[in-house]
Write an enzyme that holds these catalytic residues in place. Structure first.
Site, PDB file in Angstrom:
ATOM      1  N   ALA A   1      21.771   5.973  -6.382  1.00  0.00           N
ATOM      2  CA  ALA A   1      22.634   6.197  -5.215  1.00  0.00           C
ATOM      3  C   ALA A   1      21.786   6.211  -3.951  1.00  0.00           C
ATOM      4  O   ALA A   1      20.592   6.536  -4.006  1.00  0.00           O
ATOM      5  CB  ALA A   1      23.346   7.535  -5.370  1.00  0.00           C
TER       6      ALA A   1
ATOM      7  N   GLY B   1      21.672   6.499 -10.475  1.00  0.00           N
ATOM      8  CA  GLY B   1      22.870   5.655 -10.564  1.00  0.00           C
ATOM      9  C   GLY B   1      22.543   4.251 -11.048  1.00  0.00           C
ATOM     10  O   GLY B   1      23.393   3.578 -11.643  1.00  0.00           O
TER      11      GLY B   1
ATOM     12  N   GLU C   1      17.830  12.661 -10.991  1.00  0.00           N
ATOM     13  CA  GLU C   1      18.713  13.456 -10.134  1.00  0.00           C
ATOM     14  C   GLU C   1      18.317  14.925 -10.072  1.00  0.00           C
ATOM     15  O   GLU C   1      18.414  15.566  -9.028  1.00  0.00           O
ATOM     16  CB  GLU C   1      20.169  13.352 -10.630  1.00  0.00           C
ATOM     17  CG  GLU C   1      20.865  12.047 -10.283  1.00  0.00           C
ATOM     18  CD  GLU C   1      20.633  10.950 -11.300  1.00  0.00           C
ATOM     19  OE1 GLU C   1      19.665  11.048 -12.090  1.00  0.00           O
ATOM     20  OE2 GLU C   1      21.412   9.986 -11.320  1.00  0.00           O
TER      21      GLU C   1
HETATM   22  C1  LIG Z   1      24.840  11.301  -8.099  1.00  0.00           C
HETATM   23  C2  LIG Z   1      23.523  10.761  -7.834  1.00  0.00           C
HETATM   24  C3  LIG Z   1      23.156   9.529  -8.176  1.00  0.00           C
HETATM   25  C4  LIG Z   1      24.101   8.619  -8.823  1.00  0.00           C
HETATM   26  C5  LIG Z   1      21.799   9.029  -7.884  1.00  0.00           C
HETATM   27  O1  LIG Z   1      21.485   7.940  -8.202  1.00  0.00           O
HETATM   28  S1  LIG Z   1      20.727  10.038  -7.024  1.00  0.00           S
HETATM   29  C6  LIG Z   1      19.328   8.952  -6.723  1.00  0.00           C
HETATM   30  C7  LIG Z   1      18.489   8.800  -7.921  1.00  0.00           C
HETATM   31  N1  LIG Z   1      17.381   7.941  -7.632  1.00  0.00           N
HETATM   32  C8  LIG Z   1      16.193   8.412  -7.305  1.00  0.00           C
HETATM   33  O2  LIG Z   1      15.971   9.591  -7.242  1.00  0.00           O
HETATM   34  C9  LIG Z   1      15.141   7.387  -7.016  1.00  0.00           C
HETATM   35  C10 LIG Z   1      14.464   7.698  -5.705  1.00  0.00           C
HETATM   36  N2  LIG Z   1      13.454   6.720  -5.376  1.00  0.00           N
HETATM   37  C11 LIG Z   1      12.237   6.683  -5.948  1.00  0.00           C
HETATM   38  O3  LIG Z   1      11.909   7.417  -6.837  1.00  0.00           O
HETATM   39  C12 LIG Z   1      11.274   5.684  -5.411  1.00  0.00           C
HETATM   40  O4  LIG Z   1      11.652   5.386  -4.100  1.00  0.00           O
HETATM   41  C13 LIG Z   1      11.207   4.384  -6.222  1.00  0.00           C
HETATM   42  C14 LIG Z   1      10.542   4.680  -7.574  1.00  0.00           C
HETATM   43  C15 LIG Z   1      12.569   3.784  -6.422  1.00  0.00           C
HETATM   44  C16 LIG Z   1      10.330   3.361  -5.448  1.00  0.00           C
HETATM   45  O5  LIG Z   1       9.072   3.941  -5.167  1.00  0.00           O
HETATM   46  P1  LIG Z   1       8.077   3.237  -4.135  1.00  0.00           P
HETATM   47  O6  LIG Z   1       7.917   1.825  -4.457  1.00  0.00           O
HETATM   48  O7  LIG Z   1       6.852   4.087  -4.099  1.00  0.00           O
HETATM   49  O8  LIG Z   1       8.791   3.285  -2.721  1.00  0.00           O
HETATM   50  P2  LIG Z   1       9.198   4.523  -1.835  1.00  0.00           P
HETATM   51  O9  LIG Z   1       9.430   5.720  -2.664  1.00  0.00           O
HETATM   52  O10 LIG Z   1       8.228   4.654  -0.722  1.00  0.00           O
HETATM   53  O11 LIG Z   1      10.613   4.078  -1.280  1.00  0.00           O
HETATM   54  C17 LIG Z   1      10.725   2.969  -0.369  1.00  0.00           C
HETATM   55  C18 LIG Z   1      11.793   3.307   0.648  1.00  0.00           C
HETATM   56  O12 LIG Z   1      13.048   3.391  -0.018  1.00  0.00           O
HETATM   57  C19 LIG Z   1      13.652   4.656   0.250  1.00  0.00           C
HETATM   58  N3  LIG Z   1      14.412   5.029  -0.954  1.00  0.00           N
HETATM   59  C20 LIG Z   1      13.988   5.002  -2.205  1.00  0.00           C
HETATM   60  N4  LIG Z   1      14.976   5.360  -3.051  1.00  0.00           N
HETATM   61  C21 LIG Z   1      16.036   5.607  -2.278  1.00  0.00           C
HETATM   62  C22 LIG Z   1      17.367   6.004  -2.572  1.00  0.00           C
HETATM   63  N5  LIG Z   1      17.783   6.218  -3.837  1.00  0.00           N
HETATM   64  N6  LIG Z   1      18.207   6.179  -1.551  1.00  0.00           N
HETATM   65  C23 LIG Z   1      17.798   5.955  -0.270  1.00  0.00           C
HETATM   66  N7  LIG Z   1      16.556   5.569   0.069  1.00  0.00           N
HETATM   67  C24 LIG Z   1      15.692   5.399  -0.933  1.00  0.00           C
HETATM   68  C25 LIG Z   1      12.496   5.581   0.518  1.00  0.00           C
HETATM   69  O13 LIG Z   1      12.897   6.700   1.257  1.00  0.00           O
HETATM   70  C26 LIG Z   1      11.579   4.673   1.303  1.00  0.00           C
HETATM   71  O14 LIG Z   1      12.096   4.612   2.607  1.00  0.00           O
HETATM   72  P3  LIG Z   1      11.159   4.452   3.864  1.00  0.00           P
HETATM   73  O15 LIG Z   1      10.202   5.600   3.799  1.00  0.00           O
HETATM   74  O16 LIG Z   1      10.466   3.140   3.696  1.00  0.00           O
HETATM   75  O17 LIG Z   1      12.058   4.528   5.030  1.00  0.00           O
END
Ligand SMILES: C/C=C(\C)C(=O)SCCNC(=O)CCNC(=O)[C@H](O)C(C)(C)COP(=O)(O)OP(=O)(O)OC[C@H]1O[C@@H](n2cnc3c(N)ncnc32)[C@H](O)[C@@H]1OP(=O)(O)O
Length: 719
Positions: free
Chosen positions: A61, A100, A123
């Site tokens: 998400a 998600g 999550e």
């Molecule tokens: C109900 C709830 C549901 C259904 C959910 O899904 S909750 C979300 C579950 N997902 C997560 O927790 C994954 C979160 N993300 C990560 O763990 C990591 O970002 C990654 C493993 C996906 C990638 O790692 P990496 O390559 O090191 O890159 P960054 O962590 O630096 O991320 C890059 C930019 O993307 C933004 N980001 C990452 N995931 C999300 C997200 N799920 N939603 C919004 N934004 C996300 C992150 O903040 C970085 O942004 P910037 O710093 O570049 O602005």
């Protein structure tokens, strides 16, 4: 937000296109719903493949959307509809399938993973639970014990582990999307009912209650006071005891208890704060995305004490050649054996071979003439460090970066004794340096942007969370520690015990209370600093009132503890007693209790009952108050940076968000009111006087943390 194309004449290929991680924003959910509807209604389409652009299936998400109202199609009915469709759907998982994204894969009838892919339901680390059916489908697919472990820890697993657990059907080293398309074509004629995970019966262990109880105990021990893992356990219980239609409702009810909680807000704040912290910026305009770091191939470490050894290991395990220097043969040999042992154990744990060939040990600084970077980790003594930097200046080639691991001394004073002040920067590691994730990169006024970029990038390469901070005594972390420690010792004077204060802080969620932490770190270091600052020792003017120094309240109890040779764990005695020197099992010591009683009677202090609330407020609000001053002074650029330092360096609980976020969650007005109250009661403690920035923020209506910067902008920056 999702591309739709027909491939191989009959396969609908839906590609999520929301860089960088193809998060399931409202627009993406909308695009998936439309594409699926199209695919299911188009008679030319016999199967569907879902993949993500740029080699990333889906990061879950869009967490940024959690703060606002739900827009676009909700995830649960969208995913249920994909699973219920009459055409086979195959997930082509490359990069990540998280949250998600993983739940999307679980509703597909088949899952093909690239061998480098990682899957998981993180999550819980965001203070919520996998509420798009994850807690109901995963136990049905892989059984309760394995699902519980993945859901309550949020651990990411490899494609290979996912295959073993039965989560994916195939792992490939080829293009997962192309493999999935071929797979989909073969799946067309096959029945789908057994592929709908929500229709499966959860394999239930006979001792379900005992299992859930055991996991509950484990979780409570590991994450004291954290709500989300407990809710996850309840949701998984529903998967074992209810049909899917009821279980999914239970999942949603449990999610509702978490979604708007302070813990969820704090944990999601931590996620973004950690990412924000790497984005350093200087008043000159130089910043993380316009300053090129130098490539570091070789480094040298001066001093093979605890810190030096940890730094050598951190560098060598990421492939950097390291020359380690000591001043005496015996120290060099001891350090060498310890480093080799640490590297071997680390390599064994990670299943790789130890990079011992990258190491060289020497007694001569002359061997450092060609290294790219030096990190000095000698004793915390300015005169000694200056001598080392002068020497390095003579020995190293002019382009070598000179870094200091000082935990609080003036980085610019060290730069000043070199021939290259622009190449000098602080790299403040935390002990043990090969374990702790935090690195404070201390920017002196003369450190060049290239030098800062190199130190930040080297930190990242070593797997550290690097935060750029300005140069002042103690930088950010240790500067804030002073008022925190002071409050703890004042509370001892007033009637509390070390174990009572530690318990209150540990119940709050700290990994360790302040006294246990001090025993671990060693009490002699602070004692030496206090002696050097004229706060204790023979140089103190005997006319000084006993509990006052330098015009303010002073608690001499820590000095009295050190005078008895009690330096903490390493001597087997400190604020607590231990089984042996180096022991870790802290037990309350009656001698400390006696010392406190004698002290109080000597100074006529009537001990009073002190509540946990007072302990938390005095320790944490004094800590945050110094954080506000640090922001005012331009030593940290943002409150997020301070919070990340406390989360990764000082064991502040993630579900509290860090001292600055915690203050905003409590309410800045309340923090101000409590500080005013305590300052009135203790006017001789300047740290309790509310900082001007705190007052200013309250006057501006207590904006959220992310907006504080707008109110700091006009102030001076030391970065
Ligand atoms: C109900 C709830 C549901 C259904 C959910 O899904 S909750 C979300 C579950 N997902 C997560 O927790 C994954 C979160 N993300 C990560 O763990 C990591 O970002 C990654 C493993 C996906 C990638 O790692 P990496 O390559 O090191 O890159 P960054 O962590 O630096 O991320 C890059 C930019 O993307 C933004 N980001 C990452 N995931 C999300 C997200 N799920 N939603 C919004 N934004 C996300 C992150 O903040 C970085 O942004 P910037 O710093 O570049 O602005």
């Amino acid at each position: 937000m999702a591309r739709y194309e027909l491939v191989k004449r009959s396969v609908a290929l839906i590609t999520l296109t929301n860089p960088p991680v193809n998060a399931l924003s409202s627009a993406v959910r909308h695009a998936i719903a439309k594409s699926m509807e199209h695919a299911l209604n188009d008679p030319k389409v016999s199967a569907v493949v879902i993949c993500g652009e740029n080699g990333r299936f889906c990061g879950g998400a869009d967490i940024r959307e959690f703060a606002g109202p739900l827009r676009g199609p909700p995830l649960v009915p969208l995913l249920d509809a994909i699973e219920a469709g009459e055409k086979p759907v195959v997930a082509a998982i490359e990069g990540v399938a998280l949250g998600g994204g993983f739940e999307l894969a679980l509703v597909c009838h088949y899952r093909i993973a690239h061998f480098k892919a990682r899957l998981g339901l993180p999550e819980v680390t965001l203070g919520i639970l996998p509420a798009a059916g994850g807690t109901q489908r995963l136990p049905r697919l892989i059984g309760i014990p394995a699902a519980l472990e993945l859901i309550t820890t949020g651990r990411h697993i490899s494609a290979q582990e996912a295959l073993k657990l039965g989560i994916v059907d195939q792992v490939t080293e080829q293009n997962a999307c192309e493999v999935a398309v071929e797979f989909a074509l073969r799946a067309v004629a096959k029945p789908l009912s057994s592929r709908r995970v929500s229709m499966l019966t959860t394999p239930c262990p006979p001792d379900l209650d005992a299992l859930l109880e055991a996991v509950t105990m484990q979780v409570k021990k590991k994450a004291r006071g954290v709500m989300a893992p407990l809710a996850c356990i309840q949701a998984v219980r529903a998967a074992a005891t209810m049909p899917y239609s009821k279980g999914i409702k239970r999942e949603s009810e449990l999610m509702a208890t978490l979604f708007n909680s302070g813990q969820a807000r704090a944990l999601q704040y931590c996620f973004f704060a950690q990412r924000t912290a790497g984005k350093w910026t200087l008043p000159s305009g130089a910043q993380w995305n316009n300053s090129k770091p130098r490539e570091i191939r070789s480094a040298a470490i001066i001093g093979l004490g605890t810190m030096g050894r940890g730094i050598v290991v951190s560098l060598a395990r990421v492939g950097i050649s390291v020359i380690a220097v000591e001043s005496e043969k015996k120290l060099l040999e001891t350090g060498k054996q310890m480093v080799i042992g640490m590297l071997e154990r680390d390599a064994k744990r990670r299943g790789v071979s130890a990079s011992l060939n990258l190491l060289k040990f020497t007694l001569s600084l002359q061997d450092l003439k060609d290294v790219d970077l030096v990190i000095e980790a000698v004793f915390e003594d300015m005169a000694l460090k200056k001598r080392v930097f002068q020497e390095l200046s003579k020995v190293c080639r002019p382009a070598t970066l000179l870094c200091t691991n000082t935990s609080g001394l003036d980085v610019d004073a060290l730069a000043g004794v070199t021939d290259r002040p622009h190449l000098v920067v602080g790299m403040h590691f935390f002990s043990p340096a090969h374990v702790m994730k935090l690195l404070e990169v201390v920017c002196g006024p003369r450190s060049s942007s290239e030098t800062i970029a190199t130190a930040m990038s080297l930190g990242k390469r070593m797997g550290k969370v690097s935060v750029a901070v300005g140069n002042c005594p103690g930088f950010v972390g240790n500067r804030m520690l002073k008022p925190y420690l002071d409050q703890a010792t004042f509370l001892l004077e007033e009637g509390a015990t070390p174990e009572q204060i530690d318990k209150a802080l540990e119940d709050f969620g700290f990994a360790m209370g302040v006294f246990r932490m001090s025993d671990l770190a060693g009490l002699d270091v602070g004692w030496r600093v206090r002696k050097e600052s004229g706060l204790t020792g023979p140089d103190v003017d005997p006319k000084n009132p006993p509990r006052r120094r330098q015009g303010r309240r002073y608690c001499p109890i820590p000095d009295m503890v050190c005078e008895q040779g009690r330096f903490g764990q390493k001597t087997g005695r400190g604020w607590y007693m231990y089984d042996k020197p180096g022991g870790t099992n802290a037990k309350p010591d009656p001698l400390i209790q006696n010392l406190l009683e004698m002290y109080r009677s000597r100074y006529g202090i009537q001990p009073r009952n002190i509540s946990d609330q007072e302990i938390i407020e005095r320790c944490l609000f004094a800590l945050a108050n110094e954080g506000f001053r640090i922001l005012e002074d331009g030593i940290a650029a943002r409150p997020e940076d301070i919070d990340v330092i406390y989360l990764f360096g000082y064991g502040f609980p993630r579900h509290g968000g860090g001292p600055m976020f915690y203050s905003s969650m409590v309410g800045l007005e309340r923090v101000l009111e409590r500080l005013e109250h305590y300052h009135q009661a203790h006017p001789d403690v300047p740290h309790l006087e509310p900082s001007p920035l705190l007052k200013k923020l309250v006057a501006c209506g207590s904006p959220p943390v992310q907006k504080w910067r707008e109110h700091i902008k006009t102030m001076h920056s030391h970065l």
